[in-house]
Design a protein around this motif. Structure first.
Motif, PDB file in Angstrom:
ATOM      1  N   ASP A 131       0.971  -1.057  -0.048  1.00  0.00           N
ATOM      2  CA  ASP A 131       0.012   0.182   0.179  1.00  0.00           C
ATOM      3  C   ASP A 131       0.826   1.083   0.028  1.00  0.00           C
ATOM      4  O   ASP A 131       1.483   1.865   1.169  1.00  0.00           O
ATOM      5  N   THR A 165       0.158   4.112  -0.211  1.00  0.00           N
ATOM      6  CA  THR A 165      -0.613   5.490   0.621  1.00  0.00           C
ATOM      7  C   THR A 165      -0.201   5.371   2.204  1.00  0.00           C
ATOM      8  O   THR A 165      -0.420   6.278   2.610  1.00  0.00           O
ATOM      9  N   LYS A 166       0.464   4.355   2.344  1.00  0.00           N
ATOM     10  CA  LYS A 166       0.732   3.952   4.055  1.00  0.00           C
ATOM     11  C   LYS A 166       2.282   4.147   4.147  1.00  0.00           C
ATOM     12  O   LYS A 166       2.855   3.681   3.318  1.00  0.00           O
ATOM     13  N   THR A 192      -2.234  -3.672   0.608  1.00  0.00           N
ATOM     14  CA  THR A 192      -3.626  -3.201   0.685  1.00  0.00           C
ATOM     15  C   THR A 192      -4.448  -4.335   1.159  1.00  0.00           C
ATOM     16  O   THR A 192      -4.120  -5.479   1.102  1.00  0.00           O
ATOM     17  N   THR A 197     -10.033  -6.581  -0.115  1.00  0.00           N
ATOM     18  CA  THR A 197     -11.215  -6.217  -0.429  1.00  0.00           C
ATOM     19  C   THR A 197     -11.732  -5.999  -1.887  1.00  0.00           C
ATOM     20  O   THR A 197     -10.887  -5.927  -2.721  1.00  0.00           O
ATOM     21  N   GLN A 241     -12.947  -3.615  -3.234  1.00  0.00           N
ATOM     22  CA  GLN A 241     -12.611  -2.210  -3.593  1.00  0.00           C
ATOM     23  C   GLN A 241     -10.986  -2.602  -4.406  1.00  0.00           C
ATOM     24  O   GLN A 241     -10.680  -2.045  -5.458  1.00  0.00           O
ATOM     25  N   HIS A 242     -10.057  -3.201  -3.535  1.00  0.00           N
ATOM     26  CA  HIS A 242      -8.741  -3.311  -4.114  1.00  0.00           C
ATOM     27  C   HIS A 242      -8.742  -4.208  -5.274  1.00  0.00           C
ATOM     28  O   HIS A 242      -8.161  -4.155  -6.281  1.00  0.00           O
ATOM     29  N   HIS A 255      -4.013   4.023  -4.858  1.00  0.00           N
ATOM     30  CA  HIS A 255      -5.387   4.232  -4.651  1.00  0.00           C
ATOM     31  C   HIS A 255      -5.755   5.261  -3.844  1.00  0.00           C
ATOM     32  O   HIS A 255      -4.890   5.640  -2.700  1.00  0.00           O
ATOM     33  N   LYS A 256      -6.814   5.793  -3.810  1.00  0.00           N
ATOM     34  CA  LYS A 256      -7.510   6.570  -2.954  1.00  0.00           C
ATOM     35  C   LYS A 256      -8.430   5.718  -2.037  1.00  0.00           C
ATOM     36  O   LYS A 256      -9.503   5.208  -2.601  1.00  0.00           O
ATOM     37  N   ASP A 257      -8.471   5.720  -0.872  1.00  0.00           N
ATOM     38  CA  ASP A 257      -9.079   4.845  -0.148  1.00  0.00           C
ATOM     39  C   ASP A 257     -10.660   5.357   0.128  1.00  0.00           C
ATOM     40  O   ASP A 257     -10.766   6.746   0.523  1.00  0.00           O
ATOM     41  N   GLY A 298     -13.178   3.780   1.816  1.00  0.00           N
ATOM     42  CA  GLY A 298     -13.513   3.384   2.936  1.00  0.00           C
ATOM     43  C   GLY A 298     -13.985   2.023   2.769  1.00  0.00           C
ATOM     44  O   GLY A 298     -13.435   1.494   1.904  1.00  0.00           O
ATOM     45  N   LEU A 299     -14.977   1.652   3.576  1.00  0.00           N
ATOM     46  CA  LEU A 299     -15.421  -0.022   3.509  1.00  0.00           C
ATOM     47  C   LEU A 299     -16.573  -0.220   3.879  1.00  0.00           C
ATOM     48  O   LEU A 299     -17.212   0.777   4.766  1.00  0.00           O
TER      49      LEU A 299
END
Length: 155
Positions: free
Chosen positions: A22, A24-25, A35, A38, A40-41, A67-69, A71-72
């Motif tokens: 990930d 973004t982290k 990541t 999910t 989404q991913h 990616h731009k999170d 949410g879930l």
């Protein structure tokens, strides 16, 4: 980051089976967390993987997966759900509404949305269908019960 399997030429992985860093982290101990597994991913991995495989054939340019999170959402059954749309933590009935709304939105056509929405509405007001496995008693689901029918044959 480009969904390539390390150490294997021309092998890629995506979705739940892939450990995609990930980007973004922040890195912890020199490694970024993967990541989350999910939908989404997985869906976004697929699009990035297709682009990067095409680039390996000289079509376009390979890029690292970012990616731009958003949410879930997770429907936990019954009246329970959890959701974190755009970073807002929800649970209970409100989360259930958000989760169901998102899942309806994600379906590929209006006819599918109408069928699934209707099924959810009917399930809320009617008893379960007799074809559901949960409606079959454990005794009737045993192998011995199946052996007493003409459907089952040994050999």
């Amino acid at each position: 980051p480009q969904l390539r399997v390390p150490g294997l030429e021309n092998v890629w992985a995506a979705g739940d089976s892939a450990s995609v860093p990930d980007l973004t982290k922040p890195a912890e101990d020199g490694q970024r967390p993967p990541t989350p597994p999910t939908a989404q991913h997985a869906q976004r991995h697929g699009a990035a993987l297709a682009r990067n495989v095409a680039a390996s054939f000289g079509v376009g340019q390979a890029r690292a997966y970012r990616h731009k999170d958003l949410g879930l959402v997770a429907d936990l059954g019954g009246k329970d759900a959890v959701a974190r749309p755009l970073g807002i933590k929800l649970s209970g009935r409100l989360a259930k509404i958000v989760a169901r709304g998102y899942h309806l939105y994600a379906l590929p056509s209006m006819s599918n949305r109408a069928r699934v929405g209707t099924d959810w509405l009917l399930s809320a007001v009617l008893s379960g269908q007799s074809v559901q496995l949960s409606a079959v008693s454990p005794e009737d689901a045993a192998m011995a019960a199946a052996q007493r029918t003409r459907v089952f044959s040994e050999g």
